[in-house]
Enzyme design. Structure first.
Site, PDB file in Angstrom:
ATOM      1  N   SER A 305       0.808  -1.225   0.000  1.00 34.82           N
ATOM      2  CA  SER A 305       0.000   0.000   0.000  1.00 34.82           C
ATOM      3  C   SER A 305       0.837   1.269   0.000  1.00 34.82           C
ATOM      4  O   SER A 305       1.894   1.332   0.647  1.00 34.82           O
ATOM      5  CB  SER A 305      -0.913   0.018   1.227  1.00 34.82           C
ATOM      6  OG  SER A 305      -1.833  -1.053   1.192  1.00 34.82           O
ATOM      7  N   HIS A 382      -7.619   0.302   5.844  1.00 32.86           N
ATOM      8  CA  HIS A 382      -7.272  -1.096   6.076  1.00 32.86           C
ATOM      9  C   HIS A 382      -7.406  -1.492   7.547  1.00 32.86           C
ATOM     10  O   HIS A 382      -7.879  -2.595   7.857  1.00 32.86           O
ATOM     11  CB  HIS A 382      -5.861  -1.384   5.572  1.00 32.86           C
ATOM     12  CG  HIS A 382      -5.764  -1.431   4.080  1.00 32.86           C
ATOM     13  ND1 HIS A 382      -6.398  -2.394   3.328  1.00 32.86           N
ATOM     14  CD2 HIS A 382      -5.124  -0.614   3.185  1.00 32.86           C
ATOM     15  CE1 HIS A 382      -6.156  -2.185   2.044  1.00 32.86           C
ATOM     16  NE2 HIS A 382      -5.391  -1.114   1.932  1.00 32.86           N
TER      17      HIS A 382
END
Length: 456
Positions: A305, A382
């Site tokens: 990410s 997340h």
């Protein structure tokens, strides 16, 4: 789904065209769209029409809106905010009745009476062919003017309220994107990719048609060829720490059966007008289920990410005269960031990596927004989905975008299926950032020199 949707769309289009013919016979207006005309027609639509003329009127309003200039669109939003709120007389009467009776039915009537007329107007707009996408685009235009016109937020809240129902998870369809997907959808995947730009059709094919790559998207029956959100997945033998090898078209391709790790390396929302409607958490969980059924050998599910807020936060601390985060040694070590060519020099990368890792750990574990949330928006996403912050990769993305947004930093979040619910509760209920021991060890031993408390 496609044939039924086509039949219904054709039927609605036929109804709209016949109704529009009736409207045109009864009312000849200027071809130039005017806000006053539009508002009059909105009032007429709300007052009640026959099915055919109602569909036609909704289509006519949306067509006129589509031809408006930006300033006319803003004036239309102003009218929606001022003239299409709750009916004051109806609401007042409902409140007085409830005060007199106290009955549950009369309490429910207050709820009905308090609903802004805009919401019913939007529902009636949605009768028209193609109206759902038109309304999503309308909200995009509204979002463009909200910063200058915050009073229009009441209209935006009504859009968000309706969209959260219309785009409920139960209506969404997961489809795999591959080289057999229609070209018009593949073109949109290229256009909507928001994390790692797709350079050309060869790049796209490498991402969706290689044996060790997957791409999945959510679609809605009312937006058949418009993806709502999509995720790109790499099948690997280990957790990657950098994006360049993942995107490298010359890499050795694994067979799917060789892989034990699924890496979610790009998640892109496609419809800005659906901002605030959450799809990503459902998408990740369903893709995990989907590829687990296909490939039982997969045991690890991680992301690679970006960290879009890190560089801005770091530069803010560097500029602060009395930073509670940076030591004098940190400031000295970070000086190479001021030289544009630092990513090209291995020695500078190594020096920066040694200090960026611990600072990033602090950024995730301690730095907070004024409302107490982690600073980084991807982290909030997340962690809120129940992932664990697994690993920090200081030189994970040395592209110009990666350097500008995060000083080259990337991170891995790990989804451990048995821990997702517990991690979600820890984050949502207590604000706890669930992180691996390796991340926690990155926080320097000399923490007395740092403020291990939330900072804005």
């Amino acid at each position: 789904m496609g044939s039924n949707a086509s039949f219904v769309t054709g039927l609605l289009t036929s109804i709209a065209e016949r109704g529009r013919t009736l409207l045109d016979r009864s009312s000849r207006t200027s071809a130039a769209p005017k806000v006053e005309t539009l508002i009059d027609r909105c009032d007429t639509l709300l007052s009640g029409q026959g099915e055919a003329s109602g569909v036609a009127l909704a289509a006519d309003i949306l067509d006129r809106y589509a031809r408006m200039k930006p300033e006319e669109c803003t004036a239309f939003f102003e009218a929606l905010a001022l003239a299409f709120g709750p009916d004051p007389a109806r609401l007042d009467a409902a409140i007085r009745t409830y005060e007199r009776t106290g009955s549950p039915a009369d309490a429910a009537n207050i709820h009905v009476a308090s609903e802004p007329r805009r919401q019913e107007l939007f529902r009636r707009f949605n009768l028209a062919p193609g109206a759902t996408l038109a309304l999503v685009r309308m909200r995009e235009q509204l979002m463009d003017v909200l910063r200058q016109r915050p009073e229009l937020a009441v209209v935006d809240r009504d859009f968000a309220h309706l969209f959260s129902s219309w785009f409920n998870r139960g209506f969404l369809v997961l489809r795999r994107i591959d080289w057999s997907t229609p070209a018009n959808v593949l073109e949109k995947i290229i256009r909507y990719e928001a994390v790692h730009a797709i350079r050309d059709w060869d790049d796209l094919r490498a991402r969706v048609d290689s044996p060790d790559r997957r791409c999945y998207a959510f679609f809605h029956p009312a937006l058949v060829d418009e993806p709502l959100i999509f995720v790109e997945v790499a099948l690997t033998k280990e957790t990657p720490g950098a994006i360049a090898p993942v995107l490298d078209q010359s890499r050795r391709h694994l067979t799917p059966q060789e892989a034990n790790t699924a890496v979610f390396y790009s998640i892109s929302n496609c419809q800005r007008g659906l901002g605030g409607v959450s799809f990503g958490n459902f998408l990740i969980k369903q893709v995990v289920e989907e590829i687990s059924r296909e490939l039982p050998s997969l045991t690890t599910f991680v992301t690679l990410s970006p960290v879009p807020g890190f560089r801005k936060w770091l530069e803010g601390e560097r500029k602060a005269e009395h930073s509670t985060v940076l030591t004098s040694a940190d400031r000295k070590a970070l000086e190479p960031l001021d030289t544009p060519d630092w990513p090209e020099h291995a020695e500078r990368r190594a020096e920066l990596g040694a200090v960026l890792g611990p600072l990033a750990a602090y950024y995730f574990l301690a730095a907070r927004t004024p409302n107490g949330k982690p600073v980084d928006p991807v982290a909030r996403f997340h962690l809120g989905n129940g992932a664990r912050l697994e690993r920090i990769n200081p030189m994970g993305d040395l592209s110009p975008k990666g350097v500008a947004q995060a000083a080259g930093l990337m991170v891995n979040y790990r989804y451990i299926l048995s821990d997702i619910e517990r991690n979600h509760e820890a984050f949502a209920g207590k604000g706890e950032v669930v992180a691996s021991p390796a991340v926690r060890k990155l926080v320097k031993a000399d923490t007395s020199s740092r403020a291990l408390v939330p900072v804005s």
